[in-house]
Design a protein around this motif. Structure first.
Motif, PDB file in Angstrom:
ATOM      1  N   ASP A 106     -53.622  32.972  18.139  1.00 25.54           N
ATOM      2  CA  ASP A 106     -53.658  31.540  17.806  1.00 25.54           C
ATOM      3  C   ASP A 106     -52.971  30.921  18.742  1.00 25.54           C
ATOM      4  N   PRO A 107     -53.192  30.466  20.147  1.00 23.84           N
ATOM      5  CA  PRO A 107     -52.284  29.827  21.117  1.00 23.84           C
ATOM      6  C   PRO A 107     -51.851  28.666  20.527  1.00 23.84           C
ATOM      7  N   ASP A 108     -52.491  27.841  19.875  1.00 20.93           N
ATOM      8  CA  ASP A 108     -51.903  26.579  19.404  1.00 20.93           C
ATOM      9  C   ASP A 108     -50.662  26.651  18.460  1.00 20.93           C
ATOM     10  N   THR A 109     -50.769  27.846  17.706  1.00 18.73           N
ATOM     11  CA  THR A 109     -49.492  27.860  16.972  1.00 18.73           C
ATOM     12  C   THR A 109     -48.486  28.994  17.636  1.00 18.73           C
ATOM     13  N   GLY A 110     -49.028  29.736  18.645  1.00 23.50           N
ATOM     14  CA  GLY A 110     -48.037  30.519  19.120  1.00 23.50           C
ATOM     15  C   GLY A 110     -48.181  31.926  18.301  1.00 23.50           C
ATOM     16  N   ARG A 111     -48.983  32.085  17.522  1.00 28.18           N
ATOM     17  CA  ARG A 111     -49.337  33.386  16.777  1.00 28.18           C
ATOM     18  C   ARG A 111     -49.837  34.321  17.761  1.00 28.18           C
ATOM     19  N   ARG A 112     -48.923  35.695  17.738  1.00 21.99           N
ATOM     20  CA  ARG A 112     -49.338  36.510  18.770  1.00 21.99           C
ATOM     21  C   ARG A 112     -50.196  37.756  18.133  1.00 21.99           C
ATOM     22  N   MET A 113     -50.992  38.579  18.895  1.00 20.08           N
ATOM     23  CA  MET A 113     -51.655  39.532  18.728  1.00 20.08           C
ATOM     24  C   MET A 113     -50.776  40.607  18.201  1.00 20.08           C
ATOM     25  N   ASP A 114     -50.882  41.293  16.930  1.00 19.53           N
ATOM     26  CA  ASP A 114     -50.298  42.367  16.457  1.00 19.53           C
ATOM     27  C   ASP A 114     -51.221  43.741  15.951  1.00 19.53           C
ATOM     28  N   GLY A 115     -50.821  44.667  16.552  1.00 24.78           N
ATOM     29  CA  GLY A 115     -51.687  46.011  16.195  1.00 24.78           C
ATOM     30  C   GLY A 115     -51.819  46.468  14.761  1.00 24.78           C
ATOM     31  N   ALA A 116     -50.516  45.938  14.148  1.00 27.62           N
ATOM     32  CA  ALA A 116     -50.587  46.408  12.656  1.00 27.62           C
ATOM     33  C   ALA A 116     -51.236  45.053  11.705  1.00 27.62           C
ATOM     34  N   ALA A 117     -50.943  43.978  12.021  1.00 27.21           N
ATOM     35  CA  ALA A 117     -51.381  42.794  11.102  1.00 27.21           C
ATOM     36  C   ALA A 117     -52.612  42.204  11.477  1.00 27.21           C
ATOM     37  N   THR A 118     -52.912  41.884  12.786  1.00 25.84           N
ATOM     38  CA  THR A 118     -53.977  41.167  13.386  1.00 25.84           C
ATOM     39  C   THR A 118     -55.461  41.555  13.035  1.00 25.84           C
ATOM     40  N   LEU A 119     -56.193  40.904  12.224  1.00 23.42           N
ATOM     41  CA  LEU A 119     -57.497  41.423  12.291  1.00 23.42           C
ATOM     42  C   LEU A 119     -58.383  40.894  13.406  1.00 23.42           C
ATOM     43  N   ILE A 120     -59.248  41.841  13.889  1.00 24.38           N
ATOM     44  CA  ILE A 120     -60.225  41.506  14.995  1.00 24.38           C
ATOM     45  C   ILE A 120     -61.772  42.006  14.617  1.00 24.38           C
ATOM     46  N   ARG A 121     -62.687  41.740  15.183  1.00 21.88           N
ATOM     47  CA  ARG A 121     -64.042  42.248  14.789  1.00 21.88           C
ATOM     48  C   ARG A 121     -64.597  43.176  15.622  1.00 21.88           C
ATOM     49  N   PRO A 122     -64.480  44.639  15.266  1.00 24.38           N
ATOM     50  CA  PRO A 122     -64.999  45.479  16.041  1.00 24.38           C
ATOM     51  C   PRO A 122     -66.277  45.684  16.472  1.00 24.38           C
ATOM     52  N   GLY A 123     -67.257  44.852  15.929  1.00 23.61           N
ATOM     53  CA  GLY A 123     -68.814  44.641  16.313  1.00 23.61           C
ATOM     54  C   GLY A 123     -69.440  45.953  15.658  1.00 23.61           C
ATOM     55  N   SER A 124     -70.080  46.646  16.599  1.00 24.33           N
ATOM     56  CA  SER A 124     -70.829  47.663  16.512  1.00 24.33           C
ATOM     57  C   SER A 124     -70.123  49.022  16.051  1.00 24.33           C
ATOM     58  N   ILE A 125     -68.852  49.213  16.278  1.00 22.77           N
ATOM     59  CA  ILE A 125     -68.177  50.139  15.904  1.00 22.77           C
ATOM     60  C   ILE A 125     -68.397  50.200  14.271  1.00 22.77           C
ATOM     61  N   SER A 126     -68.691  49.170  13.531  1.00 18.93           N
ATOM     62  CA  SER A 126     -69.021  48.993  12.196  1.00 18.93           C
ATOM     63  C   SER A 126     -69.994  50.287  11.618  1.00 18.93           C
ATOM     64  N   LYS A 127     -70.892  50.382  12.729  1.00 17.49           N
ATOM     65  CA  LYS A 127     -71.984  51.369  12.528  1.00 17.49           C
ATOM     66  C   LYS A 127     -71.503  52.655  12.022  1.00 17.49           C
ATOM     67  N   LEU A 128     -70.369  53.253  12.513  1.00 17.60           N
ATOM     68  CA  LEU A 128     -69.689  54.388  12.090  1.00 17.60           C
ATOM     69  C   LEU A 128     -69.367  54.553  10.863  1.00 17.60           C
ATOM     70  N   PHE A 129     -68.892  53.425  10.190  1.00 18.77           N
ATOM     71  CA  PHE A 129     -68.732  53.285   8.705  1.00 18.77           C
ATOM     72  C   PHE A 129     -70.077  53.468   7.901  1.00 18.77           C
ATOM     73  N   THR A 130     -71.011  52.927   8.469  1.00 17.39           N
ATOM     74  CA  THR A 130     -72.189  53.067   7.738  1.00 17.39           C
ATOM     75  C   THR A 130     -72.858  54.639   7.966  1.00 17.39           C
ATOM     76  N   TRP A 131     -72.646  55.136   9.330  1.00 21.39           N
ATOM     77  CA  TRP A 131     -73.182  56.419   9.474  1.00 21.39           C
ATOM     78  C   TRP A 131     -72.265  57.347   8.438  1.00 21.39           C
ATOM     79  N   THR A 132     -71.030  57.373   8.506  1.00 22.51           N
ATOM     80  CA  THR A 132     -70.200  58.070   7.606  1.00 22.51           C
ATOM     81  C   THR A 132     -70.649  58.019   6.129  1.00 22.51           C
TER      82      THR A 132
END
Length: 668
Positions: A106-132
């Motif tokens: 969030d550039p407006d608030t200065g919140r930085r990306m964090d590998g442990a805490a920040t959620l992202i959208r992996p898109g079609s990597i979701s499919k691997l959960f379906t196939w699992t």
């Protein structure tokens, strides 16, 4: 939602292709090249800095070294590519080696990306959960990968070929469904339909026999997710939470839409570029099993560890090995599909994984089973240039492998002396991609996406590649390697003619094949250019001739039926040109904004489908004009021109038919 998706291409047209389309129409398609996507474009600036010389030995894959490498690499990549933020996770030997965040959530608030805490959208990597999930149910005997999927559904997939569709076909993207993009991503506050409702109302046509042609299908994955619901008796998101997230302690992951309140505060914003700090709305994906996941880099690391550790916590070792083994060797030696995973072998290192894209998030996951290493990266913006995110992900994974797993820069293609004087000359031509719409107006994208291969005197192939020209050097019989890369292109033959070809990294899920003659842009483009030239010349000459008659006080030379047919033919041609312009305008509008590919556009589409009546009216008018011209005392030039008019309209009807503009389908 998918690797190289139609989300960005619309069976993925880039902005440059759309501009080419508009420019081509404005110029009446005068002798346009048969392959719009192959038009030369400026090559994107390198997403990552060049490697300084070849490595002679691999640095130790330690947290300290990886962090140092990433901290030097990623800030440059974000700045150069125009990405707002990114997360990276690396796992090794069953443990998280490192997770890093770069740039801003969030550039407006200065919140930085964090590998442990920040959620992202992996898109079609979701499919691997379906196939699992599918493989878990297979272990339990709830589903069979080789049984007709109609056995598990409460509606029927219509028969179209002798062989039924199976879960194995869905997992390898060989079900034979055409591309489906309607309601692929919708904007809040649009409600997300129940998964069962979505798969029943968005069923695409079957256009190839199951198991024969790889063609990436988001719908196919959504259908598999619905089978998970039916077989387990649980909603898909409930099933994944209980049987995948919970065992792996993925506490910051969800398929639910909208995102649960307890996770929403940590969700990264979605951006066009780092130059535009306006965060975009949360993307809602009705085909949830195909791409709706929200997660953190560290949660994705937990999933990677499970699959690297023979499915520990999720699957038996036998099932995990089955899921990771190559399943569809269509074009050896290219990378192909496993059961849900892509083969992603790099620099001789065995790899499996998956890519994923929404409109704004772009991600990639690579597993290196022989090294017990996994790599995940995701960026939260589109980047400044077309295909920039894909370029970044491809280079990032290759650099990682080069540095830590093989310790050598990519080798140039080895000298190869083919027996023929000009290998590949029979490959030159125009081809269409298997991942495309075929029975509706989005088939226009298939036509515009036809790729042209040319062959030079050295037997090198020249093709479009990620929106830029590429040169492929022959390295073995029917195999080429892209200059400056280890990616390969291979060709297969049937009855002595080119049957299919593909290139890495897209080879697991789509191929190119020759279009039938009546759909080939090499033939139809010049004819269409001639038709539009005749139509425009006729329409422009009509008022010009009237002005000249008025200026020199000359009477109109025709009377009665001849005069009426003359005027109606020209009015018909005006409507033909308006029909094409309106369709092109609508297609460009929809293709450039996937949020408009919803039922909200059905009214406009239906209007344009009904407007095809003007083509048939114009044909009748020009044929009548032909009859009256030849039955009168017209000059030979006038008679010959009267023949050209119905031919021009006929060519436009031909074009409209092969590009789906005459279809009345609202399922696309």
């Amino acid at each position: 939602m998918s690797h190289c998706p139609p989300v960005q291409r619309v069976a993925v047209m880039t902005g440059s292709k759309i501009r080419s389309l508009v420019a081509g129409l404005a110029l009446a398609m005068l002798w346009t090249a048969p392959s719009l996507p192959g038009a030369a474009q400026s090559e994107p600036v390198a997403a990552l800095p060049a490697t300084e010389g070849a490595q002679t030995s691999s640095p130790n894959l330690t947290r300290t070294d990886v962090d140092t490498w990433l901290d030097g690499l990623m800030p440059y990549a974000l700045e150069d590519g125009g990405f707002t933020g990114a997360v990276v996770a690396v796992v090794k030997d069953g443990e998280l080696l490192t997770s890093r965040g770069y740039g801003y959530a969030d550039p407006d608030t200065g919140r930085r990306m964090d590998g442990a805490a920040t959620l992202i959208r992996p898109g079609s990597i979701s499919k691997l959960f379906t196939w699992t999930a599918v493989m878990q149910l297979k272990e339990q005997g709830q589903v069979n990968l080789d049984t007709d999927i109609n056995q598990y559904l409460d509606f029927t997939i219509p028969d179209a070929f002798d062989e039924p569709i199976t879960l194995r076909h869905l997992m390898t993207h060989t079900s034979g469904f055409e591309e489906s993009v309607k309601d692929l991503i919708v904007r809040a506050p649009s409600p997300v339909p129940a998964l069962g409702d979505y798969v029943k109302t968005h069923l695409p046509e079957r256009v190839s026999a199951p198991g024969e042609v790889p063609a990436y299908s988001n719908y196919g994955t959504a259908l598999a997710g619905y089978i998970v619901e039916r077989a387990s008796g649980e909603r898909f998101d409930d099933y994944v939470e209980r049987h995948i997230f919970a065992p792996l302690e993925m506490q910051s992951s969800s398929f639910r839409q909208p995102l649960p309140a307890e996770l929403a505060d940590n969700m990264s914003g979605a951006f066009k570029t780092r130059d535009d700090n306006a965060s975009q709305p949360y993307e809602l994906i009705p085909a949830a099993p195909a791409g709706a996941l929200a997660s953190t880099a560290e949660d994705m690391a937990r999933f990677m560890i499970a699959h690297l550790n023979a499915g520990a916590g999720l699957l038996s070792p036998e099932t995990a090995n089955e899921m990771q083994a190559a399943a569809t060797p269509f074009l050896p030696p290219l990378n192909t599909m496993a059961l849900g995973f892509y083969q992603q072998d790099r620099l001789g290192v065995r790899a499996i994984g998956h890519g994923g894209d929404t409109v704004y998030f772009h991600s990639d996951m690579s597993l290196f089973p022989d090294h017990n290493v996994g790599l995940f990266i995701s960026v939260n913006s589109q980047g400044r240039r077309p295909a920039q995110s894909l370029l970044l992900r491809e280079q990032f994974a290759s650099r990682f492998v080069e540095r830590y797993l093989v310790g050598a820069a990519p080798k140039a293609a080895q000298p190869y002396q083919p027996e023929a004087d000009n290998p590949g000359r029979e490959i030159a031509g125009v081809y269409e991609v298997s991942r495309a719409s075929a029975t509706n107006f989005m088939a226009l994208g298939r036509y515009l996406g036809q790729a042209r291969i040319t062959v030079d005197a050295q037997g090198r192939l020249h093709t479009p590649f990620l929106g830029i020209p590429a040169i492929w050097q022959p390295i073995a019989p029917d195999v080429w390697q892209r200059a400056g890369s280890t990616q390969r292109l291979a060709v297969s033959y049937r009855d002595g003619k080119v049957h299919q070809w593909a290139y890495e990294p897209a080879s697991p899920f789509m191929v190119y094949s020759p279009p039938p003659w009546y759909r080939s842009s090499a033939l139809l483009n010049p004819l269409l250019a001639l038709a539009l030239l005749v139509s425009l010349a006729t329409v422009v000459a009509w008022p010009l001739a009237a002005f000249l008659r008025w200026r020199y006080q000359q009477p109109f030379p025709l009377t009665g039926h001849a005069a009426l047919s003359h005027r109606l033919a020209r009015i018909g041609l005006i409507f033909v040109l308006l029909f094409l312009m309106a369709w092109m305008g609508l297609f460009v509008t929809l293709a450039s904004d996937i949020g408009k590919l919803t039922a909200a556009s059905d009214g406009l589409i239906r209007f344009m489908q009904g407007a095809q009546i003007v083509l048939y009216g114009a044909m009748m008018a020009t044929v009548w004009n032909l009859v009256t011209t030849w039955s009168g005392r017209a000059s030979w030039p006038a008679r010959l021109w009267s023949v050209l008019l119905p031919l021009a309209v006929g060519i436009v009807i031909w074009f409209a038919a092969v590009t789906g503009l005459l279809s009345f389908s609202l399922t696309y």
